[in-house]
Design an enzyme around this catalytic site. Structure first.
Site, mmCIF file in Angstrom:
data_model
loop_
_atom_site.group_PDB
_atom_site.id
_atom_site.type_symbol
_atom_site.label_atom_id
_atom_site.label_comp_id
_atom_site.label_asym_id
_atom_site.label_seq_id
_atom_site.Cartn_x
_atom_site.Cartn_y
_atom_site.Cartn_z
ATOM 1 C CD GLU A 127 -10.705 -16.385 35.837
ATOM 2 O OE1 GLU A 127 -10.620 -15.778 36.913
ATOM 3 O OE2 GLU A 127 -10.911 -17.598 35.759
ATOM 4 C CG ASN A 169 -7.547 -18.774 29.670
ATOM 5 O OD1 ASN A 169 -7.954 -19.532 28.785
ATOM 6 N ND2 ASN A 169 -7.478 -19.133 30.941
ATOM 7 C CG HIS A 206 -13.874 -24.375 34.186
ATOM 8 N ND1 HIS A 206 -13.044 -25.444 34.456
ATOM 9 C CD2 HIS A 206 -13.082 -23.281 34.181
ATOM 10 C CE1 HIS A 206 -11.807 -24.998 34.613
ATOM 11 N NE2 HIS A 206 -11.800 -23.689 34.438
ATOM 12 C CD GLU A 235 -8.484 -22.495 33.158
ATOM 13 O OE1 GLU A 235 -9.286 -22.630 34.109
ATOM 14 O OE2 GLU A 235 -7.719 -21.519 33.053
ATOM 15 C CG ASP A 237 -13.666 -28.648 34.681
ATOM 16 O OD1 ASP A 237 -14.440 -27.779 34.227
ATOM 17 O OD2 ASP A 237 -12.969 -28.468 35.699
HETATM 18 C C1 XIL Z 1 -7.773 -23.187 40.083
HETATM 19 C C2 XIL Z 1 -6.951 -24.372 40.525
HETATM 20 O O1 XIL Z 1 -7.391 -25.520 39.832
HETATM 21 C C3 XIL Z 1 -7.069 -24.584 42.020
HETATM 22 O O2 XIL Z 1 -6.136 -25.574 42.458
HETATM 23 C C4 XIL Z 1 -6.782 -23.272 42.760
HETATM 24 O O3 XIL Z 1 -7.051 -23.461 44.142
HETATM 25 C C5 XIL Z 1 -7.644 -22.145 42.226
HETATM 26 O O4 XIL Z 1 -7.443 -22.035 40.820
HETATM 27 N N1 XIL Z 1 -9.817 -20.571 36.220
HETATM 28 C C6 XIL Z 1 -8.442 -20.527 36.078
HETATM 29 C C7 XIL Z 1 -7.595 -21.464 36.868
HETATM 30 O O5 XIL Z 1 -7.937 -19.809 35.231
HETATM 31 O O6 XIL Z 1 -6.360 -20.900 37.222
HETATM 32 C C8 XIL Z 1 -8.311 -21.941 38.096
HETATM 33 O O7 XIL Z 1 -7.498 -22.925 38.716
HETATM 34 C C9 XIL Z 1 -9.685 -22.458 37.766
HETATM 35 C C10 XIL Z 1 -10.539 -21.383 37.160
#
Ligand code: XIL
Length: 302
Positions: A127, A169, A206, A235, A237
Site C-alpha cells: 500500500e 501489494n 477487496h 486478499e 472478498d
Molecule cells: C486487516 C486485518 O484483516 C484486520 O484483522 C486488521 O485489524 C487490520 O488489517 N489490507 C491489508 C491487510 O493489506 O493487512 C488488512 O488486514 C486488510 C487491508
C-alpha cells in the site's frame, strides 16, 4: 477437483485463505482450512507490530503457529508484510529519516531471513501509493525517507530469501483506468527495466460498492503479467450475497484462469464471521461454516 485447493492445483495454481493463529483451535475453522485451501496468509501475525514489538526484539510465536500448520499440511505460505505504513509498532511510528530507513531495512532482513526457504511469496511492500487521481506515492514516514525506499526494501528481501517471490501489494489497483493502477504499473515497469528484484504484483481485490469489481479486471491482470511478473489475487472478498455475489466470484476466478501468470487466489478469511469487514458477508462460507453460493460458483469456475 472437489475442493478449491485441489481444483486450483489442477490448473497449476493455489487457492489460499488469510488465517488467524488464535483460530487454529477452532475445529470447524481448521476443518474447512485443511479441506479446502493449499495456501495461507497470516492475517496479522507477520506484520511489523507483531514481529518487532520493540526495536531489535523479534517475536515469531504466532506467525510460527501458522507457518508450522501450513508446512505440516502441505500448504504454501504468503508472507504479509515486510514494509507498510500501517500496523507499525509504536517505536517505528515515531522514527524518521536515516534511522527509520535503517530500522525498516533491518526489519526486512531479519524477518525474511528467519523465514528463509519457507515463504512462497512475500508482500515486501504494501500500500505505498495514494488513492485518488494523482498516482502519487502515499505520504508516510517510510515515504519521507526517500522515493527509493521501495526498491531498497525489495533488494534487502532478495538478499535475505533468494527463493521467495517478491511482490508489491496494494488495493484499488483492480480497475485498469485508475491512476493508482497505472502508478503501480509504472513502478513495476521501472523496476523490471532497471533490474530491481520484483517477481509479482498482489492485487488485494477487496470489492464493495465503493470499489466494485471492474469489467476491465482481466485487462489489469494481463497488463501486469505482460511486464514479466506473476499476478496474485491476495486478499479477495466481495461484499454482497446470493447469486450476485456468486457471479462476481465466478468472474474473478475466470479472469485469473484466463491469464497464464495469474498464479493464485487468496480470500481474506474463511467464514463471513472471520472477515475484517465487521458487518458484511463477503466470503465463501457462512458463519456456521456452510458453503455459500459464492463457494459453489468459485469451485465451478476453477
Ligand atoms: C486487516 C486485518 O484483516 C484486520 O484483522 C486488521 O485489524 C487490520 O488489517 N489490507 C491489508 C491487510 O493489506 O493487512 C488488512 O488486514 C486488510 C487491508
Amino acid at each position: 477437483g472437489t475442493t478449491l485447493g485441489a481444483s486450483a492445483a489442477e490448473k497449476g495454481r493455489y487457492f489460499g485463505a488469510a488465517i488467524a493463529a488464535h483460530k487454529l483451535s477452532d475445529s470447524t475453522y481448521v476443518g474447512i482450512l485443511n479441506r479446502e485451501f493449499n495456501s495461507v496468509t497470516p492475517e496479522n501475525e507477520m506484520k511489523l507490530d507483531a514481529t518487532e514489538p520493540q526495536q531489535g526484539v523479534f517475536t515469531f510465536t504466532n506467525a510460527d503457529r501458522i507457518v508450522n500448520h501450513a508446512i505440516a499440511n502441505g500448504m504454501a505460505v504468503r508472507g504479509h508484510t515486510l514494509a507498510w505504513h500501517s500496523q507499525q509498532p509504536g517505536w517505528m511510528q515515531n522514527m524518521s529519516g536515516t534511522a527509520l530507513r535503517q530500522a525498516m531495512l533491518n526489519h526486512v532482513t531479519r524477518v525474511a531471513s528467519y523465514y528463509r526457504g519457507k515463504i512462497h511469496s512475500w508482500d515486501v511492500v504494501n500500500e505505498a501509493f495514494a488513492d485518488g487521481s494523482t498516482g502519487a506515492r502515499r505520504d508516510s514516514n517510510l515515504q519521507r525517507t526517500g522515493d527509493d525506499w521501495i526498491e531498497a526494501a525489495f533488494r534487502a528481501a532478495r538478499a535475505a530469501d533468494p527463493g521467495a517471490k517478491l511482490c508489491y501489494n496494494d488495493y484499488n489497483t483492480d480497475n485498469w483506468t485508475h491512476a493508482k493502477t497505472q502508478a503501480v504499473y509504472n513502478l513495476v515497469r521501472d523496476f523490471k527495466a532497471r533490474g530491481v528484484p520484483i517477481d509479482c504484483v498482489g492485487l488485494q481485490s477487496h470489492f464493495n460498492p465503493n470499489s466494485p469489481y471492474p469489467s476491465n479486471y482481466r485487462t489489469t491482470l494481463s497488463s501486469f503479467a505482460a511486464l514479466g511478473v506473476d499476478v496474485q489475487i491476495t486478499e479477495l472478498d466481495i461484499e454482497g450475497s446470493g447469486t450476485t455475489q456468486a457471479n462476481t466470484y465466478r468472474s474473478v476466478v475466470a479472469d485469473c484462469l484466463a491469464v497464464a501468470r495469474c498464479t493464485g487466489i487468496t480470500v481474506w478469511g474463511i467464514r463471513d464471521t472471520d472477515s475484517w469487514r465487521a458487518s458484511g458477508t463477503p466470503l465463501l462460507f457462512d458463519g456456521n461454516g456452510n458453503k455459500k453460493p459464492a463457494y459453489t460458483a468459485t469451485l465451478e469456475a476453477l
